[in-house]
Design an enzyme around this catalytic site. Structure first.
Site, short mmCIF file in Angstrom:
data_model
loop_
_atom_site.label_atom_id
_atom_site.label_comp_id
_atom_site.label_asym_id
_atom_site.label_seq_id
_atom_site.Cartn_x
_atom_site.Cartn_y
_atom_site.Cartn_z
N SER A 166 -2.51 -7.91 2.68
CA SER A 166 -2.78 -7.87 4.12
C SER A 166 -3.14 -9.27 4.62
CB SER A 166 -3.95 -6.92 4.40
OG SER A 166 -3.65 -5.63 3.98
N HIS B 296 0.84 -1.21 0.00
CA HIS B 296 0.00 0.00 0.00
C HIS B 296 0.88 1.26 0.00
CE1 HIS B 296 -3.02 -2.71 2.26
NE2 HIS B 296 -3.52 -2.54 1.07
N LYS C 261 -16.99 -8.33 4.87
CA LYS C 261 -15.64 -8.67 5.33
C LYS C 261 -15.53 -8.42 6.82
CE LYS C 261 -12.43 -7.84 1.52
NZ LYS C 261 -11.33 -6.96 1.09
N ARG D 60 -1.67 -5.78 -8.68
CA ARG D 60 -0.54 -6.69 -8.50
C ARG D 60 -0.40 -7.58 -9.73
NH1 ARG D 60 -2.71 -7.77 -2.64
NH2 ARG D 60 -4.47 -7.07 -3.87
P1 ADP Z 1 -9.54 -4.02 -0.88
O1 ADP Z 1 -10.19 -4.92 0.15
O2 ADP Z 1 -10.41 -2.90 -1.31
O3 ADP Z 1 -8.89 -4.72 -2.05
P2 ADP Z 1 -6.89 -3.66 0.19
O4 ADP Z 1 -6.54 -2.96 1.45
O5 ADP Z 1 -6.62 -5.12 0.11
O6 ADP Z 1 -8.40 -3.31 -0.05
O7 ADP Z 1 -6.17 -2.96 -1.02
C1 ADP Z 1 -6.33 -1.60 -1.28
C2 ADP Z 1 -5.67 -1.27 -2.60
O8 ADP Z 1 -4.26 -1.45 -2.49
C3 ADP Z 1 -6.12 -2.13 -3.77
O9 ADP Z 1 -6.15 -1.35 -4.94
C4 ADP Z 1 -5.04 -3.16 -3.87
O10 ADP Z 1 -4.95 -3.70 -5.17
C5 ADP Z 1 -3.82 -2.35 -3.50
N1 ADP Z 1 -2.77 -3.19 -2.98
C6 ADP Z 1 -2.84 -4.12 -2.00
N2 ADP Z 1 -1.66 -4.74 -1.83
C7 ADP Z 1 -0.81 -4.20 -2.74
C8 ADP Z 1 0.56 -4.44 -3.10
N3 ADP Z 1 1.28 -5.38 -2.52
N4 ADP Z 1 1.10 -3.67 -4.05
C9 ADP Z 1 0.36 -2.73 -4.67
N5 ADP Z 1 -0.93 -2.48 -4.43
C10 ADP Z 1 -1.52 -3.20 -3.47
#
Ligand code: ADP
Length: 171
Positions: free
Chosen positions: A128, A17, A41, A90
Site C-alpha cells: 500500500s 491483498h 500509524k 512477500r
Molecule cells: P499491516 O500494516 O498489518 O502489515 P497491510 O495492509 O500492509 O497491514 O498488510 C496486511 C497483510 O497483507 C499482511 O499480512 C501483509 O503481509 C499482506 N500483504 C500486503 N501486501 C501484500 C502483497 N503484495 N502480497 C501478499 N500479501 C500482502
C-alpha cells in the site's frame, strides 16, 4: 465452520491483498477482514473509506466480511473465538517481523494461531505504501489496485496530495 481473520491496515486494499484474500476464501468457510487501527500509524484513508472500498471489491466473495477494531490483535481474536489469523508473506524481509508478531501474539493469547500464505510472484513488490508513493508523484497505479476502486483511490490520493502541498502539513 472453519473461520479466519485476515488483519491489516488495508490503506488502501491492493491486488496483493486480494490475491491472499481470494485464496483464503476458498480454504475457509468464513473470512473476516479486520482493519486494525494502529496508534503509531497515520493512515491516508479513514476507516469508513477503507471499509467501503473493501465491501466494493469483495462483492464476489460471499463468505468475506469486513470489520475494524482498535483492540490488540490478540484480544480481538479472543473476542472472536480465536479463528485462524492469516497473513501474507512477500519476501524474506516480511518473515522476521511476521515471525516475531506471531510469537508475541501467541504469548499474549495461547489460543491464537497464525497461518502464512506466500504472495504470488507478480505481487511480491506490491505494498500500500509503494502505491501511495507512486500516485502522489503522479505515477499510474491502476494495475496494482482492484478495478472497481482504482479511479476512486487515484482521485483521493491526488486530493490528499494537493491538501498536503497546500497546507504544508503531512498526514
Ligand atoms: P499491516 O500494516 O498489518 O502489515 P497491510 O495492509 O500492509 O497491514 O498488510 C496486511 C497483510 O497483507 C499482511 O499480512 C501483509 O503481509 C499482506 N500483504 C500486503 N501486501 C501484500 C502483497 N503484495 N502480497 C501478499 N500479501 C500482502
Amino acid at each position: 465452520m472453519k473461520k479466519a481473520i485476515y488483519p491489516g491496515s488495508f490503506d488502501p486494499i491492493t491486488n496483493g491483498h486480494m490475491d491472499i484474500l481470494e485464496r483464503v476464501a476458498v480454504i475457509f468457510d468464513e473470512v473476516i477482514i479486520a482493519i486494525m487501527v494502529h496508534r503509531h500509524k497515520k493512515p491516508l484513508f479513514t476507516i469508513e473509506e477503507r471499509v467501503e472500498m473493501i465491501k466494493t471489491v469483495t462483492q464476489h466473495l460471499p463468505n468475506v466480511t469486513v470489520e475494524s477494531s482498535e483492540l490488540l490483535l490478540a484480544d480481538y481474536c479472543a473476542k472472536k473465538g480465536n479463528p485462524v489469523v492469516v497473513r501474507g508473506l512477500r519476501a524474506v524481509s516480511d518473515f522476521e517481523h511476521e515471525f516475531q508478531m506471531a510469537l508475541i501474539n501467541r504469548k499474549m493469547n495461547p489460543e491464537m494461531d497464525t497461518m502464512f500464505l506466500t504472495a504470488s510472484e507478480s505481487n511480491q513488490y506490491l505494498s500500500s505504501s509503494v502505491i501511495k508513493e507512486i500516485s502522489m508523484f503522479g505515477g499510474s497505479i491502476h494495475e496494482f489496485l482492484p478495478g472497481a476502486i482504482h479511479k476512486e483511490v487515484e482521485k483521493r490520493l491526488h486530493e490528499i496530495y494537493l491538501e498536503v502541498t497546500n497546507n504544508g502539513s503531512s498526514r
